[in-house]
Design an enzyme around this catalytic site. Structure first.
Site, PDB file in Angstrom:
ATOM      1  N   HIS A   1       0.845  -1.186   0.000  1.00 17.08           N
ATOM      2  CA  HIS A   1       0.000   0.000   0.000  1.00 17.08           C
ATOM      3  C   HIS A   1       0.885   1.242   0.000  1.00 17.08           C
ATOM      4  CE1 HIS A   1      -3.893  -1.968   1.720  1.00 17.08           C
ATOM      5  NE2 HIS A   1      -3.267  -2.777   0.879  1.00 17.08           N
TER       6      HIS A   1
ATOM      7  N   GLU B   1       0.908   3.903   1.883  1.00 15.47           N
ATOM      8  CA  GLU B   1       1.394   4.304   3.204  1.00 15.47           C
ATOM      9  C   GLU B   1       2.553   3.419   3.666  1.00 15.47           C
ATOM     10  OE1 GLU B   1      -3.190   4.865   3.371  1.00 15.47           O
ATOM     11  OE2 GLU B   1      -1.749   3.616   2.295  1.00 15.47           O
TER      12      GLU B   1
ATOM     13  N   CYS C   1      -6.468   2.240   5.428  1.00 16.91           N
ATOM     14  CA  CYS C   1      -7.083   0.948   5.760  1.00 16.91           C
ATOM     15  C   CYS C   1      -6.578   0.508   7.136  1.00 16.91           C
ATOM     16  CB  CYS C   1      -6.716  -0.093   4.691  1.00 16.91           C
ATOM     17  SG  CYS C   1      -5.014  -0.681   4.809  1.00 16.91           S
TER      18      CYS C   1
ATOM     19  N   CYS D   1      -2.695  -0.086   7.236  1.00 18.41           N
ATOM     20  CA  CYS D   1      -1.925   1.149   7.165  1.00 18.41           C
ATOM     21  C   CYS D   1      -2.107   1.997   8.418  1.00 18.41           C
ATOM     22  CB  CYS D   1      -2.294   1.919   5.914  1.00 18.41           C
ATOM     23  SG  CYS D   1      -1.787   1.058   4.409  1.00 18.41           S
TER      24      CYS D   1
END
Length: 161
Positions: free
Chosen positions: A58, A60, A88, A91
């Site tokens: 992801h 992040e 999410c 993260c």
């Protein structure tokens, strides 16, 4: 006193949004992240899940890994993260573990859900007892595993985090 968005904050969130658009052009998910310390960009990343077949890639996570490497520390206190979408659960956990001070985000998790990125089931699963989760959890060899915890407690070389 209400915090207001500065011109610098607007530029940085726009950069995260630009990264999310670049990600889509490259075949990735529509997410971007920028980490800043002392007013300077330390790292940038975009979603690379499908590009690398890595469910943890992801935006992040990529930005946190790069910032930690560049700053040579796992503690990102004093940093802010600008992300194109509300994080999410994975993260969000990484942001807390990294000790990032501030999170600025553009779109919401509801916006993400509307285009097929629905994390609500994870939030629901986390709150359930293990025996009621969709994934089967089985505990094995707890006493043997606790040996590592005892070694950690007794270690004089540990770096707490």
């Amino acid at each position: 006193m209400k915090d207001s968005m500065s011109e610098k904050d607007l530029l940085l969130i726009r950069r995260a949004i630009e990264l999310s658009l670049e990600s889509v052009k490259r075949g990735g998910g529509p997410f971007g992240a920028v980490i800043v310390k002392n007013g300077k960009i330390v790292s940038e990343s975009y979603n690379q899940v499908t590009l690398h077949n890595d469910p943890t890639a992801h935006a992040e996570i990529g930005a946190i890994r790069e910032a930690a490497r560049k700053l040579n520390t796992f503690d990102l206190s004093g940093c802010s993260i600008y992300i194109s979408c509300e994080p999410c659960p994975m993260c969000l956990g990484a942001i807390y573990w990294a000790r990032i001070d501030k999170v600025f985000f553009a779109s919401t998790r509801s916006d993400a859900e509307n285009i097929g990125f629905d994390d609500s089931f994870i939030y629901e699963e986390i709150s359930r007892p293990m025996n009621e989760r969709k994934i089967d959890f089985k505990q094995l060899l707890r006493e043997e595993a606790l040996e590592a915890f005892r070694a950690w407690e007794e270690s004089e070389n540990k770096i707490e985090y």
